[in-house]
Write an enzyme that holds these catalytic residues in place. Structure first.
Site, PDB file in Angstrom:
ATOM      1  N   PRO A  72       5.899  -3.335  -5.499  1.00 38.48           N
ATOM      2  CA  PRO A  72       6.555  -2.443  -6.159  1.00 38.48           C
ATOM      3  C   PRO A  72       5.811  -1.009  -6.306  1.00 38.48           C
ATOM      4  CG  PRO A  72       5.680  -4.404  -7.532  1.00 38.48           C
ATOM      5  CD  PRO A  72       5.162  -4.366  -6.427  1.00 38.48           C
ATOM      6  N   GLU A  73       6.387   0.031  -5.885  1.00 35.25           N
ATOM      7  CA  GLU A  73       5.992   1.554  -5.913  1.00 35.25           C
ATOM      8  C   GLU A  73       6.887   2.063  -6.967  1.00 35.25           C
ATOM      9  OE1 GLU A  73       5.723   3.297  -2.201  1.00 35.25           O
ATOM     10  OE2 GLU A  73       5.270   1.498  -0.838  1.00 35.25           O
ATOM     11  N   HIS A 115       3.048 -18.871 -12.175  1.00 37.05           N
ATOM     12  CA  HIS A 115       2.448 -17.474 -12.713  1.00 37.05           C
ATOM     13  C   HIS A 115       3.024 -16.441 -13.725  1.00 37.05           C
ATOM     14  CE1 HIS A 115       0.688 -18.714  -8.677  1.00 37.05           C
ATOM     15  NE2 HIS A 115       2.225 -18.602  -8.002  1.00 37.05           N
ATOM     16  N   ARG A 133     -10.117  17.345   4.418  1.00 35.99           N
ATOM     17  CA  ARG A 133      -9.780  16.725   5.557  1.00 35.99           C
ATOM     18  C   ARG A 133      -9.697  15.451   5.758  1.00 35.99           C
ATOM     19  NH1 ARG A 133     -15.232  19.072   8.610  1.00 35.99           N
ATOM     20  NH2 ARG A 133     -16.156  18.316   6.911  1.00 35.99           N
TER      21      ARG A 133
END
Ligand SMILES: [Zn+2]
Length: 274
Positions: free
Chosen positions: A2-3, A92, A154
């Protein structure tokens, strides 16, 4: 995984079902998620409280319980589902919040990288994982944050996108897709990019997240994320590079490449992304 768009889709679909409802019970298992679940905390802070609001910061969901706040992060594999009270419990299932009126909100997380904390409002507000979050990728002003961070770093630009203290909410998939759309090589040092290219990248971050969110929203209308097939619509956005190693670039036909960097895979077109 999931984002931000998936978490926001979850938030929007849950809000109408849980906001305004009282939590009359909690069944929490003392599993070791990333942040652990402390059953006593859920009994003390959640039971008896009414959910006053559901908000999101980066990939974190926050439920306003009045004096307390609950924080949930879905990790790699977490899912929140609303089911009828007493429905059979799958494996779960680490947390069950019993809502007045008969539904249960359940947190299911097979890989256990998630987090589920509840504590007094001020304690949650001071959690480092929240304090350190950068601007929100969806609601925040991404461009100035990204331009400033790129100028002084950088590090490969992809790592910068994944750094939650710069912009919160972007993960592997949307970092890869935003870079592809912007024509930027993921491993290019951030400070080597011209400012206009960083601005373009910020715009593409917004675009790809908006499209993913729209795709998630479309699926919700066909039955909602809360059922077993809830993940079906996630990542329905058309992927240009992520997971497409060896397949032709949709723009130029070159083979999409995968390169390991920092323990994760970067996907890119060697011709279009410089
Ligand atoms: Zn290409």
């Amino acid at each position: 995984v999931p984002e931000l768009p998936e978490v926001e889709t979850t938030r929007r679909s849950l809000a109408g079902r849980v906001v305004g409802r009282r939590i009359k019970g909690a069944i929490a298992l003392p599993v070791r998620l990333r942040g652990g679940i402390v059953p006593a905390d859920w009994l003390a802070h959640a039971v008896g409280a009414t959910v006053l609001g559901l908000s999101r910061r980066g990939k974190y969901l926050l439920a306003d319980l009045g004096r307390s706040t609950a924080v949930i992060h879905l990790g790699m594999s977490g899912r929140l589902a609303i089911v009828a009270a007493g429905a059979p419990c799958g494996p779960h299932t680490h947390l069950r919040l019993l809502l007045a009126g008969g539904d249960e909100l359940r947190l299911v997380d097979p890989r256990r990288f998630g987090l589920a904390i509840v504590a007094e409002r001020a304690v949650v507000a001071a959690l480092p994982c929240l304090v350190e979050l950068g601007v929100d990728a969806l609601d925040g002003d991404v461009e100035p944050a990204l331009v400033a961070a790129a100028a002084r770093s950088r590090t490969p630009v992809r790592s910068l996108l994944l750094d939650q203290t710069v912009v919160a909410g972007i993960g592997n998939i949307y970092a890869a897709e935003a870079l592809a759309r912007a024509g930027i090589h993921p491993l290019r040092p951030a400070s080597a990019l011209a400012r206009r290219r960083v601005r373009r990248l910020a715009a593409e971050v917004k675009n790809v997240l908006a499209e993913a969110l729209a795709a998630g929203g479309t699926t919700l209308e066909d039955g909602g994320f809360a059922d077993a097939a809830g993940n079906a619509g996630f990542f329905a956005v058309r992927l240009e590079v992520y997971g497409r190693e060896g397949q032709p670039c949709t723009r130029c036909g070159a083979s999409i490449r995968r390169q390991s960097a920092g323990g994760r895979s970067a996907f890119f077109c060697p011709r279009c992304q410089r």
